[in-house]
Write an enzyme that holds these catalytic residues in place. Structure first.
Site, PDB file in Angstrom:
ATOM      1  N   ARG A  73      24.357  44.415  51.152  1.00 35.53           N
ATOM      2  CA  ARG A  73      23.593  43.781  52.189  1.00 35.53           C
ATOM      3  C   ARG A  73      24.121  44.470  53.634  1.00 35.53           C
ATOM      4  O   ARG A  73      23.320  44.061  54.600  1.00 35.53           O
ATOM      5  CB  ARG A  73      24.218  42.320  52.248  1.00 35.53           C
ATOM      6  CG  ARG A  73      23.440  41.391  50.979  1.00 35.53           C
ATOM      7  CD  ARG A  73      23.873  40.211  51.043  1.00 35.53           C
ATOM      8  NE  ARG A  73      25.182  39.919  50.555  1.00 35.53           N
ATOM      9  CZ  ARG A  73      25.719  39.812  49.143  1.00 35.53           C
ATOM     10  NH1 ARG A  73      25.132  40.360  48.172  1.00 35.53           N
ATOM     11  NH2 ARG A  73      26.865  39.725  49.200  1.00 35.53           N
ATOM     12  N   GLU A  78      40.892  42.456  42.473  1.00 38.79           N
ATOM     13  CA  GLU A  78      41.875  41.416  41.709  1.00 38.79           C
ATOM     14  C   GLU A  78      41.955  41.671  40.095  1.00 38.79           C
ATOM     15  O   GLU A  78      42.890  41.587  39.590  1.00 38.79           O
ATOM     16  CB  GLU A  78      41.212  39.910  42.161  1.00 38.79           C
ATOM     17  CG  GLU A  78      42.247  38.889  41.746  1.00 38.79           C
ATOM     18  CD  GLU A  78      41.737  37.482  41.875  1.00 38.79           C
ATOM     19  OE1 GLU A  78      42.319  36.500  41.479  1.00 38.79           O
ATOM     20  OE2 GLU A  78      40.753  37.428  42.964  1.00 38.79           O
TER      21      GLU A  78
END
Length: 183
Positions: A69, A106
């Protein structure tokens, strides 16, 4: 920044919708597309990005849009400012010679790339993205650009999720300006 600037931020914030449990359970998704689907809000956001770069990062010579984006906004802002627009994309999305930066997530890793010939040593860049959450992709983009010899003069983020403390994961002292902050 002025009261008028803050009023514009507030107007934009009213247009951003949030979606609980998207893309998975426990996530609250803040959707910039809900704002930019409205022509007036789209123009308002573009104006805020331009005004902020002119005020906070006037030395910028290029706007770097992060996948995906971020580069929705980078082209129109760069064009209005009369400076270059450079995309930073995920691995395998750019043609030609690229420079890569692999970073840990993560659960796994990812890679960002930029076209090798788009960065000149010392080029003053401002990174634009829609969101800073954990800070991983923003930090990776800063590292990638720095490794290429660019001078990252700042980062301009539309929305920041402060509760995720993404700024703590940025390993440099590059200034970060967020238009809207959510807890």
């Amino acid at each position: 920044m002025s009261t008028e600037y803050e009023k514009k931020i507030s107007e934009l914030e009213k247009k951003i919708k949030h979606f609980p449990n998207f893309p998975k359970e426990g996530i609250l998704f803040w959707d910039i597309f809900s704002a930019i689907s409205d022509g007036a809000a789209c123009k308002l956001l573009q104006g805020l990005l331009i005004e902020t770069i002119k005020t906070k990062f006037p030395q910028a010579e290029a706007v770097v849009g992060l996948e995906s984006r971020g580069f929705l906004f980078s082209f129109s802002v760069a064009a209005e400012l009369g400076i270059g627009c450079l995309p930073v994309r995920k691995k395998g999305k750019l043609p030609g010679d690229v420079i890569s930066y692999k970073y840990d997530l993560e659960y796994g890793s990812d890679t960002l790339e930029i076209q090798k010939d788009s960065i000149k040593p010392g080029l003053k860049c401002v990174i634009v993205d829609d969101l800073i959450a954990t800070g991983g992709s923003l930090n990776a983009a800063i590292q990638l650009l720095t490794n290429c010899g660019a001078d990252v003069v700042g980062c301009l983020i539309i929305m920041e999720l402060e509760s995720l403390k993404g700024r703590k994961n940025i390993s440099t002292d590059v200034p970060i300006h967020s238009l809207i902050k959510y807890d």
